[in-house]
Scaffold this active site. Structure first.
Site, PDB file in Angstrom:
ATOM      1  N   ALA A   1      -2.437   8.981  -9.961  1.00 13.00           N
ATOM      2  CA  ALA A   1      -3.225   9.165  -8.726  1.00 13.00           C
ATOM      3  C   ALA A   1      -3.469   7.845  -7.992  1.00 13.00           C
ATOM      4  O   ALA A   1      -3.455   6.770  -8.598  1.00 13.00           O
ATOM      5  CB  ALA A   1      -4.553   9.824  -9.089  1.00 13.00           C
TER       6      ALA A   1
ATOM      7  N   LYS B   1      -3.311   9.780 -15.414  1.00 11.47           N
ATOM      8  CA  LYS B   1      -3.561   8.348 -15.212  1.00 11.47           C
ATOM      9  C   LYS B   1      -4.201   8.164 -13.839  1.00 11.47           C
ATOM     10  O   LYS B   1      -3.534   8.190 -12.816  1.00 11.47           O
ATOM     11  CB  LYS B   1      -2.267   7.518 -15.279  1.00 11.47           C
ATOM     12  CG  LYS B   1      -2.614   6.018 -15.358  1.00 11.47           C
ATOM     13  CD  LYS B   1      -1.530   5.102 -14.859  1.00 11.47           C
ATOM     14  CE  LYS B   1      -1.569   4.815 -13.390  1.00 11.47           C
ATOM     15  NZ  LYS B   1      -2.743   4.068 -12.888  1.00 11.47           N
TER      16      LYS B   1
ATOM     17  N   GLU C   1      -6.334   2.727 -11.277  1.00 13.88           N
ATOM     18  CA  GLU C   1      -7.092   1.731 -12.033  1.00 13.88           C
ATOM     19  C   GLU C   1      -8.249   1.155 -11.212  1.00 13.88           C
ATOM     20  O   GLU C   1      -9.142   0.524 -11.751  1.00 13.88           O
ATOM     21  CB  GLU C   1      -6.162   0.617 -12.531  1.00 13.88           C
ATOM     22  CG  GLU C   1      -5.499  -0.232 -11.453  1.00 13.88           C
ATOM     23  CD  GLU C   1      -4.248   0.393 -10.830  1.00 13.88           C
ATOM     24  OE1 GLU C   1      -4.050   1.612 -10.974  1.00 13.88           O
ATOM     25  OE2 GLU C   1      -3.484  -0.346 -10.182  1.00 13.88           O
TER      26      GLU C   1
ATOM     27  N   CYS D   1      -4.261   9.377   3.804  1.00 12.83           N
ATOM     28  CA  CYS D   1      -2.827   9.555   4.102  1.00 12.83           C
ATOM     29  C   CYS D   1      -2.660  10.432   5.329  1.00 12.83           C
ATOM     30  O   CYS D   1      -1.603  10.439   5.944  1.00 12.83           O
ATOM     31  CB  CYS D   1      -2.109  10.171   2.922  1.00 12.83           C
ATOM     32  SG  CYS D   1      -2.652  11.843   2.588  1.00 12.83           S
TER      33      CYS D   1
HETATM   34  P1  NAD Z   1      -0.343   2.905  -5.026  1.00 14.29           P
HETATM   35  O1  NAD Z   1       1.066   3.387  -4.919  1.00 14.29           O
HETATM   36  O2  NAD Z   1      -0.591   1.456  -4.999  1.00 14.29           O
HETATM   37  O3  NAD Z   1      -0.985   3.453  -6.387  1.00 14.29           O
HETATM   38  C1  NAD Z   1      -0.846   4.806  -6.780  1.00 14.29           C
HETATM   39  C2  NAD Z   1      -0.645   4.874  -8.280  1.00 14.29           C
HETATM   40  O4  NAD Z   1       0.607   4.269  -8.627  1.00 14.29           O
HETATM   41  C3  NAD Z   1      -1.720   4.148  -9.067  1.00 14.29           C
HETATM   42  O5  NAD Z   1      -2.097   4.945 -10.150  1.00 14.29           O
HETATM   43  C4  NAD Z   1      -1.047   2.851  -9.485  1.00 14.29           C
HETATM   44  O6  NAD Z   1      -1.484   2.407 -10.747  1.00 14.29           O
HETATM   45  C5  NAD Z   1       0.421   3.181  -9.515  1.00 14.29           C
HETATM   46  N1  NAD Z   1       1.262   2.084  -9.014  1.00 14.29           N
HETATM   47  C6  NAD Z   1       0.977   1.204  -8.031  1.00 14.29           C
HETATM   48  N2  NAD Z   1       2.013   0.390  -7.787  1.00 14.29           N
HETATM   49  C7  NAD Z   1       2.985   0.750  -8.626  1.00 14.29           C
HETATM   50  C8  NAD Z   1       4.316   0.296  -8.839  1.00 14.29           C
HETATM   51  N3  NAD Z   1       4.846  -0.703  -8.144  1.00 14.29           N
HETATM   52  N4  NAD Z   1       5.053   0.910  -9.781  1.00 14.29           N
HETATM   53  C9  NAD Z   1       4.549   1.938 -10.482  1.00 14.29           C
HETATM   54  N5  NAD Z   1       3.289   2.403 -10.315  1.00 14.29           N
HETATM   55  C10 NAD Z   1       2.522   1.829  -9.412  1.00 14.29           C
HETATM   56  O7  NAD Z   1      -1.163   3.669  -3.884  1.00 14.29           O
HETATM   57  P2  NAD Z   1      -2.671   3.423  -3.470  1.00 14.29           P
HETATM   58  O8  NAD Z   1      -2.780   2.106  -2.783  1.00 14.29           O
HETATM   59  O9  NAD Z   1      -3.562   3.714  -4.618  1.00 14.29           O
HETATM   60  O10 NAD Z   1      -2.862   4.613  -2.404  1.00 14.29           O
HETATM   61  C11 NAD Z   1      -2.580   4.472  -1.037  1.00 14.29           C
HETATM   62  C12 NAD Z   1      -1.263   5.096  -0.673  1.00 14.29           C
HETATM   63  O11 NAD Z   1      -1.229   6.448  -1.092  1.00 14.29           O
HETATM   64  C13 NAD Z   1      -1.009   5.135   0.831  1.00 14.29           C
HETATM   65  O12 NAD Z   1       0.328   4.808   1.079  1.00 14.29           O
HETATM   66  C14 NAD Z   1      -1.287   6.589   1.200  1.00 14.29           C
HETATM   67  O13 NAD Z   1      -0.629   7.051   2.354  1.00 14.29           O
HETATM   68  C15 NAD Z   1      -0.787   7.282  -0.018  1.00 14.29           C
HETATM   69  N6  NAD Z   1      -1.371   8.595  -0.137  1.00 14.29           N
HETATM   70  C16 NAD Z   1      -0.572   9.668   0.119  1.00 14.29           C
HETATM   71  C17 NAD Z   1      -1.096  10.939   0.050  1.00 14.29           C
HETATM   72  C18 NAD Z   1      -0.237  12.133   0.329  1.00 14.29           C
HETATM   73  O14 NAD Z   1      -0.621  13.228  -0.063  1.00 14.29           O
HETATM   74  N7  NAD Z   1       0.903  11.977   0.994  1.00 14.29           N
HETATM   75  C19 NAD Z   1      -2.443  11.130  -0.284  1.00 14.29           C
HETATM   76  C20 NAD Z   1      -3.220  10.002  -0.553  1.00 14.29           C
HETATM   77  C21 NAD Z   1      -2.674   8.737  -0.482  1.00 14.29           C
END
Ligand code: NAD
Length: 519
Positions: free
Chosen positions: A170, A196, A199, A304
């Site tokens: 998430a 998960k 964090e 988002c």
């Molecule tokens: P993020 O991708 O940084 O993190 C999401 C999850 O992925 C976290 O649990 C994190 O630990 C993990 N993660 C982060 N970087 C990673 C990597 N390089 N490799 C593997 N895992 C990794 O996203 P965020 O900053 O927490 O959330 C914001 C983003 O989420 C925005 O781009 C937003 O548009 C998107 N979002 C999309 C929706 C949708 O339904 N389309 C909904 C909410 C948020």
């Protein structure tokens, strides 16, 4: 119990436990029905975005702990998948009530770790709660199909079966809603679940886990691990995990989709966005301006489905000064302060990034109609605040248009016709959401048919579908072929078994082998 989890003075028992050596509470793992302290030596700080004070620590779970969590899911699947659907339904009926009863406590945790206003945090819980409520209809949602007498004495019917251990990864921006898009649907279908959380905001998921346990979910049906890349790789690679639900950025989402798919798993990956709102000159001006302001700056733009790009068609561009005035009236403040409209961004890095994207717009020729940088929030000078910002005269080649800003910044473009606006949107790689503001039915119909975006609002700025439908972001905003929640969610978390059965009357015995295909 939940109150004690949130009351700083009371000893905290479960999701977060005070070390005697440190005043900072730590987040526990949830393994096999127990909230346990991690043995890891690697911890991440959790900050209150309004002050940047450390409010907790979250472990990067060790390999051993992650294996224990996955094994617990695998063991629990044996009995959980055989538990009657009515028993599973009862657990989720109790769960929805417990979430409802504790909505304010959950919202407090969200505001503490994520920063959004308390009212908006309640909305975050509420929209997740609706998914839990919908999952209580599982007795209808999971029905198979039947067709009697497909040939003489032969009937065909299908069962929807659970698929095994499923996992959810998430993001930070909806600490309640998005985890609740994941494990309740997966579990009510008979799967066990490894979660998960982000964090940066793990507290809310821990409270939700405790409530699910209190609702009667057996040990091992939900396990929670914490961490970053290693935890994500673990989920992508573990052979027992059959499906992964991911929500977050494109960078992570595309990586997880590829790695998980290569390992033979189902993956649904909801990712980033650039949502356009088209303002037609015939729109109701008052409604449109209010809706644009709310959808661009609510949750500090960290949604988002935020309407982060406005396209003013024809003379509607004359409404811009009023849009700027209305945006100025929003109150920027810590999320737990009365009257706050716009809370802080998640981190100092996010603030720096958003400010540099604003600056890039200025340098590339946009007009800074409202500048939210340098906003002063009294008493919260260390917070990650950026006030509502509007960039006018934006063109599609500018960085501020091409990148998802994920902050309280509205970029404004202009178009001479609806066709021009539609073509501009269809050339943008993202397809999460869009809205049109108009009083003309034919205009609205043309737009909904021709725009290549998965979720469309007509005079609705943030058209997130309710859980009886599915979240249908498309193109660059989604990887996979089965969406989150609704019918699609049930499909994602189940596999179909088709039974063809023949019961012949005694006097109709097969008398010779059939060696050719029946015709
Ligand atoms: P993020 O991708 O940084 O993190 C999401 C999850 O992925 C976290 O649990 C994190 O630990 C993990 N993660 C982060 N970087 C990673 C990597 N390089 N490799 C593997 N895992 C990794 O996203 P965020 O900053 O927490 O959330 C914001 C983003 O989420 C925005 O781009 C937003 O548009 C998107 N979002 C999309 C929706 C949708 O339904 N389309 C909904 C909410 C948020």
């Amino acid at each position: 119990l939940l109150r004690s989890l949130l009351n700083k003075k009371a000893p905290i028992q479960l999701g977060r436990v005070c070390y005697s050596s440190s005043s900072v509470p730590t987040t526990k793992l949830f393994i096999d029905g127990k909230f346990v302290e991690s043995n890891t030596s690697e911890w991440l700080d959790i900050h209150n975005p309004a002050t940047n004070e450390v409010v907790g620590r979250v472990p990067k779970a060790t390999q051993e702990e992650m294996l224990a969590a996955a094994d617990s899911c695998s063991r629990a699947f044996q009995s959980w998948s055989e538990t009657s659907i009515l028993s599973r339904q009862q657990i989720f009926l109790r769960y929805q009530q417990l979430i409802k009863d504790n909505i304010k406590e959950l919202a407090k945790m969200i505001t503490l770790e994520q920063g959004k206003t308390l009212a908006d945090a309640e909305g975050d819980v509420f929209r997740g709660l609706q998914v839990v409520e919908h999952s209580c209809s599982i007795t209808s949602l999971m029905l198979g199909e039947t067709l009697p007498s497909i040939t003489k004495d032969m009937d065909t019917y299908t069962y929807r079966m659970p698929i095994g251990v499923c996992a959810g990864i998430a993001p930070f921006n909806f600490p309640a809603m998005i985890p609740l898009w994941m494990f309740p649907i997966g579990m009510v279908c008979g799967n066990t679940y490894l979660m998960k959380p982000s964090e940066r905001v793990p507290g809310c998921t821990m409270l939700l886990a405790k409530m699910l346990q209190d609702s009667g979910a057996p040990d091992g049906t939900l396990n929670i691990i914490h961490g970053q890349h290693a935890a994500v790789n673990f989920i992508c690679d573990h052979p027992a995990i059959k499906a992964i639900s991911f929500v977050g950025s494109n960078q992570a989402g595309e990586y997880i989709y590829e790695r998980g798919s290569k390992n033979g798993k189902r993956v649904q990956s909801n990712m980033g966005a650039k949502n356009h709102g088209v303002v037609m000159p015939d729109a109701n001006k008052e409604n449109t301006i209010n809706q644009l302001v709310g959808a661009a700056f609510g949750a500090a733009g960290q949604r988002c489905m935020a309407l982060s790009t406005a396209i003013f068609v024809g003379e509607s561009r004359e409404w811009l000064p009023e849009l700027v005035e209305r945006s100025k009236s929003l109150r920027v403040n810590a999320g737990d302060q009365p009257g706050a409209d716009v809370g802080p961004l998640i981190s100092p890095e996010a603030k720096t990034r958003v400010e540099s994207l604003i600056q890039s717009g200025v340098e590339e020729g946009a007009k800074l109609l409202l500048d939210g940088r340098h906003v002063n929030v009294k008493g919260y000078e260390n917070g990650n605040f950026v006030g509502p910002t509007i960039l006018g005269n934006v063109t599609t080649d500018m960085t501020c248009y091409k990148e998802e800003i994920f902050g309280p910044v509205l970029v404004v473009l202009e178009a001479d016709s609806l066709d021009e606006a539609i073509s501009l949107i269809n050339n943008n790689p993202y397809g999460n959401g869009t809205a049109i503001f108009t009083t003309n039915g034919a205009t609205a119909r043309k737009y909904t048919h021709e725009v290549d975006v998965g979720q469309i609002g007509v005079n609705v700025p943030i058209p997130v579908p309710l859980p009886m439908f599915s979240f249908t972001g498309s193109r660059g905003s989604f990887r996979g072929d089965t969406n989150f929640y609704g019918k699609q969610g049930i499909q994602f978390y189940t596999q179909i078994k088709t039974v063809t059965s023949q019961w012949k009357a005694e006097d109709a015995t097969v008398t010779s082998p059939a060696v050719t295909m029946p015709t």
